[in-house]
Motif scaffolding. Structure first.
Motif, mmCIF file in Angstrom:
data_model
loop_
_atom_site.group_PDB
_atom_site.id
_atom_site.type_symbol
_atom_site.label_atom_id
_atom_site.label_comp_id
_atom_site.label_asym_id
_atom_site.label_seq_id
_atom_site.Cartn_x
_atom_site.Cartn_y
_atom_site.Cartn_z
ATOM 1 N N ASP A 35 -21.398 2.550 -10.373
ATOM 2 C CA ASP A 35 -22.683 3.200 -10.087
ATOM 3 C C ASP A 35 -22.970 4.313 -11.088
ATOM 4 O O ASP A 35 -24.126 4.545 -11.466
ATOM 5 C CB ASP A 35 -22.681 3.777 -8.671
ATOM 6 N N THR A 91 -23.496 -7.100 0.204
ATOM 7 C CA THR A 91 -24.204 -5.818 0.092
ATOM 8 C C THR A 91 -24.171 -5.298 -1.343
ATOM 9 O O THR A 91 -23.990 -4.100 -1.571
ATOM 10 C CB THR A 91 -23.581 -4.764 1.038
ATOM 11 N N ARG A 92 -24.352 -6.196 -2.277
ATOM 12 C CA ARG A 92 -24.327 -5.787 -3.687
ATOM 13 C C ARG A 92 -25.656 -5.105 -4.026
ATOM 14 O O ARG A 92 -26.712 -5.722 -3.925
ATOM 15 C CB ARG A 92 -24.096 -6.995 -4.586
ATOM 16 N N PRO A 93 -25.640 -3.836 -4.439
ATOM 17 C CA PRO A 93 -26.891 -3.131 -4.760
ATOM 18 C C PRO A 93 -27.584 -3.754 -5.970
ATOM 19 O O PRO A 93 -26.924 -4.225 -6.900
ATOM 20 C CB PRO A 93 -26.431 -1.700 -5.078
ATOM 21 N N SER A 94 -28.901 -3.741 -5.945
ATOM 22 C CA SER A 94 -29.663 -4.250 -7.084
ATOM 23 C C SER A 94 -30.247 -3.128 -7.927
ATOM 24 O O SER A 94 -30.760 -3.375 -9.011
ATOM 25 C CB SER A 94 -30.788 -5.176 -6.600
ATOM 26 N N GLU A 98 -30.077 1.947 -4.497
ATOM 27 C CA GLU A 98 -29.390 1.162 -3.468
ATOM 28 C C GLU A 98 -27.894 1.450 -3.491
ATOM 29 O O GLU A 98 -27.237 1.490 -2.440
ATOM 30 C CB GLU A 98 -29.656 -0.332 -3.669
ATOM 31 N N GLY A 99 -27.339 1.672 -4.663
ATOM 32 C CA GLY A 99 -25.933 2.050 -4.761
ATOM 33 C C GLY A 99 -25.668 3.398 -4.111
ATOM 34 O O GLY A 99 -24.643 3.589 -3.441
ATOM 35 N N LYS A 102 -25.791 2.890 -0.372
ATOM 36 C CA LYS A 102 -24.572 2.206 0.079
ATOM 37 C C LYS A 102 -23.402 3.176 0.145
ATOM 38 O O LYS A 102 -22.605 3.138 1.093
ATOM 39 C CB LYS A 102 -24.242 1.040 -0.846
ATOM 40 N N TRP A 163 -32.831 -1.562 3.438
ATOM 41 C CA TRP A 163 -31.508 -1.733 2.830
ATOM 42 C C TRP A 163 -30.436 -1.079 3.691
ATOM 43 O O TRP A 163 -29.366 -1.666 3.920
ATOM 44 C CB TRP A 163 -31.535 -1.127 1.433
#
Length: 225
Positions: A35, A91-94, A98-99, A102, A163
């Motif tokens: 990230d 749950t892979r952030p795009s 989003e990271g 998460k 999300w």
């Protein structure tokens, strides 16, 4: 560490618990490091990298504790790898934001779950777990980043709320899978090795507490749960 560790079943449960925690910290390190590479500026990159370094320090502390129990850290983490891999695949952030969400929402639910389980172990082990779960300003930083981003671009709020809802569902499923499907941890929670025991009603209350804490975190972000 304690007299109960002479019980093979209890020792196995502690090794599993510390292996689970170690894998969580190691996974957190690798994700936060990734990230950091996506951060929009050097200052944020440095802060995210700092969080990653902290996670790795926690991992090394757990690794040392497992070694002290004559347990191989890699073997202790192995039973949980598939569960972690499935969670992260789903749950892979795009995006960078989003990271951030998460790291704030998903990791916090895991932390709450570990703290609940820590109530069923002896004080020295509980203290070790609490040390590795110390927030150390992490949540404040992540909330600040997310709120500033939403002020700059109010349009992202709805997407981040959706999300976060996805994350909480997946994180609670992961926690339930670990608590129920791993025999040693299920027996620990049931009080098989002494200490308090949780029946199905108490387990339901535990997961309700995890949900309530998530709602509070979302309110802190200014988002609905």
């Amino acid at each position: 560490m304690t007299e109960r560790l002479a019980l093979p079943g209890y020792r196995a449960a502690i090794v599993d618990l510390l292996g689970l925690l170690a894998l969580g910290q190691l996974s957190g390190f690798t994700r936060l490091a990734a990230d950091a590479e996506l951060a929009p500026c050097v200052v944020l990159q440095a802060r995210m990298a700092g969080l990653a370094v902290t996670e790795f320090g926690h991992y090394r502390r757990l690794e040392s504790a497992l070694t002290g129990l004559d347990a191989e850290p890699e073997c202790a983490m192995a039973p949980f790898r598939s569960t972690f891999e499935l969670f992260h695949a789903r749950t892979r952030p795009s995006t960078w934001l989003e990271g951030v969400i998460k790291a704030y929402v998903g990791d916090a639910i895991a932390t709450d779950f570990y703290r609940e389980v820590a109530g069923y172990v002896d004080p020295p082990i509980r203290a070790l777990i609490e040390q590795t779960l110390a927030d150390e300003g992490r949540s404040d930083f992540l909330v600040q980043v997310a709120r500033e981003a939403m002020v700059t671009d109010p349009g992202v709020s709805g997407r981040l709320a959706l999300w976060a809802r996805r994350l909480v569902g997946e994180a609670l499923t992961q926690a339930q899978t670990v608590a129920v499907e791993r025999d040693s941890l299920a027996e620990l929670l049931a009080g098989r090795y002494g200490g308090p025991g949780a029946d199905l009603a108490e387990l339901a209350r535990m997961f309700q507490r995890l949900t309530d804490a998530h709602i509070a975190r979302m309110a802190r972000l200014g988002l609905s749960a």
